[in-house]
Motif scaffolding. Sequence first.
Motif, PDB file in Angstrom:
ATOM      1  N   GLN A  44       0.819  -1.226   0.000  1.00 27.18           N
ATOM      2  CA  GLN A  44       0.000   0.000   0.000  1.00 27.18           C
ATOM      3  C   GLN A  44       0.853   1.277   0.000  1.00 27.18           C
ATOM      4  O   GLN A  44       0.373   2.357   0.362  1.00 27.18           O
ATOM      5  CB  GLN A  44      -0.925   0.010   1.231  1.00 27.18           C
ATOM      6  CG  GLN A  44      -2.023  -1.026   1.216  1.00 27.18           C
ATOM      7  CD  GLN A  44      -1.564  -2.385   1.713  1.00 27.18           C
ATOM      8  OE1 GLN A  44      -0.747  -2.488   2.622  1.00 27.18           O
ATOM      9  NE2 GLN A  44      -2.085  -3.433   1.111  1.00 27.18           N
ATOM     10  N   THR A 240      -1.072  -7.439  -0.257  1.00 28.08           N
ATOM     11  CA  THR A 240      -1.160  -7.250  -1.707  1.00 28.08           C
ATOM     12  C   THR A 240      -2.534  -7.705  -2.187  1.00 28.08           C
ATOM     13  O   THR A 240      -3.253  -8.414  -1.468  1.00 28.08           O
ATOM     14  CB  THR A 240      -0.094  -8.082  -2.447  1.00 28.08           C
ATOM     15  OG1 THR A 240      -0.358  -9.479  -2.208  1.00 28.08           O
ATOM     16  CG2 THR A 240       1.312  -7.743  -1.962  1.00 28.08           C
ATOM     17  N   SER A 241      -2.893  -7.316  -3.398  1.00 31.73           N
ATOM     18  CA  SER A 241      -4.180  -7.743  -3.959  1.00 31.73           C
ATOM     19  C   SER A 241      -4.191  -9.258  -4.172  1.00 31.73           C
ATOM     20  O   SER A 241      -5.238  -9.904  -4.019  1.00 31.73           O
ATOM     21  CB  SER A 241      -4.448  -7.011  -5.281  1.00 31.73           C
ATOM     22  OG  SER A 241      -3.398  -7.240  -6.209  1.00 31.73           O
ATOM     23  N   GLU A 242      -3.030  -9.831  -4.511  1.00 37.52           N
ATOM     24  CA  GLU A 242      -2.952 -11.287  -4.695  1.00 37.52           C
ATOM     25  C   GLU A 242      -3.227 -12.004  -3.378  1.00 37.52           C
ATOM     26  O   GLU A 242      -3.952 -13.012  -3.342  1.00 37.52           O
ATOM     27  CB  GLU A 242      -1.567 -11.687  -5.212  1.00 37.52           C
ATOM     28  CG  GLU A 242      -1.244 -11.231  -6.634  1.00 37.52           C
ATOM     29  CD  GLU A 242      -0.830  -9.765  -6.707  1.00 37.52           C
ATOM     30  OE1 GLU A 242      -0.780  -9.226  -7.828  1.00 37.52           O
ATOM     31  OE2 GLU A 242      -0.569  -9.158  -5.642  1.00 37.52           O
ATOM     32  N   ALA A 244      -4.981 -10.807  -0.924  1.00 36.54           N
ATOM     33  CA  ALA A 244      -6.398 -10.598  -0.633  1.00 36.54           C
ATOM     34  C   ALA A 244      -7.255 -11.654  -1.333  1.00 36.54           C
ATOM     35  O   ALA A 244      -8.189 -12.218  -0.734  1.00 36.54           O
ATOM     36  CB  ALA A 244      -6.826  -9.200  -1.065  1.00 36.54           C
ATOM     37  N   ASP A 245      -6.928 -11.931  -2.584  1.00 37.37           N
ATOM     38  CA  ASP A 245      -7.685 -12.937  -3.341  1.00 37.37           C
ATOM     39  C   ASP A 245      -7.518 -14.325  -2.719  1.00 37.37           C
ATOM     40  O   ASP A 245      -8.487 -15.098  -2.615  1.00 37.37           O
ATOM     41  CB  ASP A 245      -7.215 -12.962  -4.795  1.00 37.37           C
ATOM     42  CG  ASP A 245      -7.587 -11.698  -5.556  1.00 37.37           C
ATOM     43  OD1 ASP A 245      -8.499 -10.980  -5.103  1.00 37.37           O
ATOM     44  OD2 ASP A 245      -6.941 -11.428  -6.595  1.00 37.37           O
ATOM     45  N   THR A 248      -9.545 -14.454   0.570  1.00 39.43           N
ATOM     46  CA  THR A 248     -10.979 -14.501   0.278  1.00 39.43           C
ATOM     47  C   THR A 248     -11.392 -15.901  -0.170  1.00 39.43           C
ATOM     48  O   THR A 248     -12.429 -16.427   0.238  1.00 39.43           O
ATOM     49  CB  THR A 248     -11.337 -13.475  -0.812  1.00 39.43           C
ATOM     50  OG1 THR A 248     -10.981 -12.165  -0.345  1.00 39.43           O
ATOM     51  CG2 THR A 248     -12.830 -13.504  -1.120  1.00 39.43           C
ATOM     52  N   THR A 262     -14.295  -8.520   7.076  1.00 36.36           N
ATOM     53  CA  THR A 262     -14.120  -7.830   5.801  1.00 36.36           C
ATOM     54  C   THR A 262     -12.655  -7.945   5.404  1.00 36.36           C
ATOM     55  O   THR A 262     -11.769  -7.964   6.274  1.00 36.36           O
ATOM     56  CB  THR A 262     -14.535  -6.351   5.876  1.00 36.36           C
ATOM     57  OG1 THR A 262     -14.442  -5.764   4.572  1.00 36.36           O
ATOM     58  CG2 THR A 262     -13.643  -5.544   6.817  1.00 36.36           C
ATOM     59  N   VAL A 263     -12.403  -8.083   4.112  1.00 39.10           N
ATOM     60  CA  VAL A 263     -11.037  -8.076   3.589  1.00 39.10           C
ATOM     61  C   VAL A 263     -10.841  -6.736   2.898  1.00 39.10           C
ATOM     62  O   VAL A 263     -11.490  -6.451   1.881  1.00 39.10           O
ATOM     63  CB  VAL A 263     -10.807  -9.236   2.589  1.00 39.10           C
ATOM     64  CG1 VAL A 263      -9.369  -9.195   2.059  1.00 39.10           C
ATOM     65  CG2 VAL A 263     -11.101 -10.582   3.241  1.00 39.10           C
ATOM     66  N   ASP A 265      -9.778  -3.769   0.615  1.00 37.22           N
ATOM     67  CA  ASP A 265      -9.273  -3.709  -0.764  1.00 37.22           C
ATOM     68  C   ASP A 265      -8.657  -2.360  -1.075  1.00 37.22           C
ATOM     69  O   ASP A 265      -8.428  -2.016  -2.231  1.00 37.22           O
ATOM     70  CB  ASP A 265     -10.399  -4.022  -1.758  1.00 37.22           C
ATOM     71  CG  ASP A 265     -11.564  -3.036  -1.646  1.00 37.22           C
ATOM     72  OD1 ASP A 265     -11.493  -2.093  -0.828  1.00 37.22           O
ATOM     73  OD2 ASP A 265     -12.551  -3.212  -2.385  1.00 37.22           O
ATOM     74  N   HIS A 266      -8.372  -1.583  -0.023  1.00 39.89           N
ATOM     75  CA  HIS A 266      -7.760  -0.267  -0.199  1.00 39.89           C
ATOM     76  C   HIS A 266      -6.985   0.076   1.070  1.00 39.89           C
ATOM     77  O   HIS A 266      -7.197  -0.526   2.124  1.00 39.89           O
ATOM     78  CB  HIS A 266      -8.825   0.806  -0.468  1.00 39.89           C
ATOM     79  CG  HIS A 266      -9.807   0.948   0.657  1.00 39.89           C
ATOM     80  ND1 HIS A 266     -10.854   0.061   0.835  1.00 39.89           N
ATOM     81  CD2 HIS A 266      -9.892   1.847   1.678  1.00 39.89           C
ATOM     82  CE1 HIS A 266     -11.554   0.417   1.909  1.00 39.89           C
ATOM     83  NE2 HIS A 266     -10.975   1.480   2.440  1.00 39.89           N
TER      84      HIS A 266
END
Length: 365
Positions: A44, A240-242, A244-245, A248, A262-263, A265-266
């Motif tokens: 981030q 990282t977004s990866e 997070a995926d 999830t 909640t995960v 995303d920002h």
Amino acid sequence: MDVTKQAIWIDLDNSPHVPLFVPVIRHYRENGVEVILTARDHSQTIELLGLAGLDDTFTVIGRHSGKGKLQKVRGLIERASQLVGHIKRQKKTGLRIAVALSHGSRSMVLAAKWLRIPVITMYDYEFTETSIFNWFSDTVLVPDSIPDAVLDEIGLSSRKRLKYVGLKEELYLRRFVPESFFREDLFKKYDLPAESVLAILRPPATSANYHSEKSDVLLESLLRFLLKAPTVFTVIVPRTSEQADEITSSIKKLSAGPNSYTVLDHAVDGLNLAFAADLLISGGGTMNREAALLGIPVYSIFAGRQGALDAKMEKDGLINFIRTTADIDKIELIKRPRDHAECSSRLTDRVERFVIMEIDKSLES
């Protein structure tokens, strides 16, 4: 053009480096010293620079190159080369770059050494790959809790090392003033009942060179523990977004209760989030230390070799380590009182003064 205008160069290699160096950046800019800011597009970092109000004052150079060793080496050399080109262009404008400063940016150290710019490196975990810092930095700032014998063992010359008292997070935490309604607004956003226990979960840094797969096993058990606990709402802060995926996807297999997590995303203000929490669990170091200094119960699932700083904080009762799945039962899911005045009264400007004093020596030479 003033061809003797002084400048310092700060490289922000990862998310935690943004809050760490914001007070230093502002100090010098307010005192008329040019600060060249470079940042790696990782985790981030870029979003946090925006939250800090530094949107138009930095240059993005490079991104994370991947988990593999060869990828890391290739990425290191490539980014160092890009940094060299950028700084050469800055020097052509008439700036004299007196010093390069980072908290563990290997690519900056190599670039600055190539450009013959004095290098100050900070690090507070002695069991990462420190060779580049120890060989090529002119000065290395480390916390005094790391024994000299360990620094000798990892090859940090006694001529280069300078020790500061305390934790690096003190540099910026003493300025932190919590937003009055942050927790209340968070509860409204997720429609949480007032009796809810707010847990923050920061997963391990899976791309770091010190990552241990043992942390991943603990993370899966923790997710099951937290998401099935009544009255607990978990805010998961992926790196990282990866990641997070991946998290999830894992959660979907756990049949988590409704409105239990909640995960993110920002990027969010990490200090306000930590202060709003009733407990924090992290696989890293910075958020753990921030939360501990703010008086929040902290649990660590870091499974790498324990550094001196973590060992001291564990001994002092500031961090509880979760080393096995059986240890998860030690986690207390209860609401906690909040007293920012009591926490802030224990924080001083000692680390900030120490770092600025070392930078000033380079500016004066």
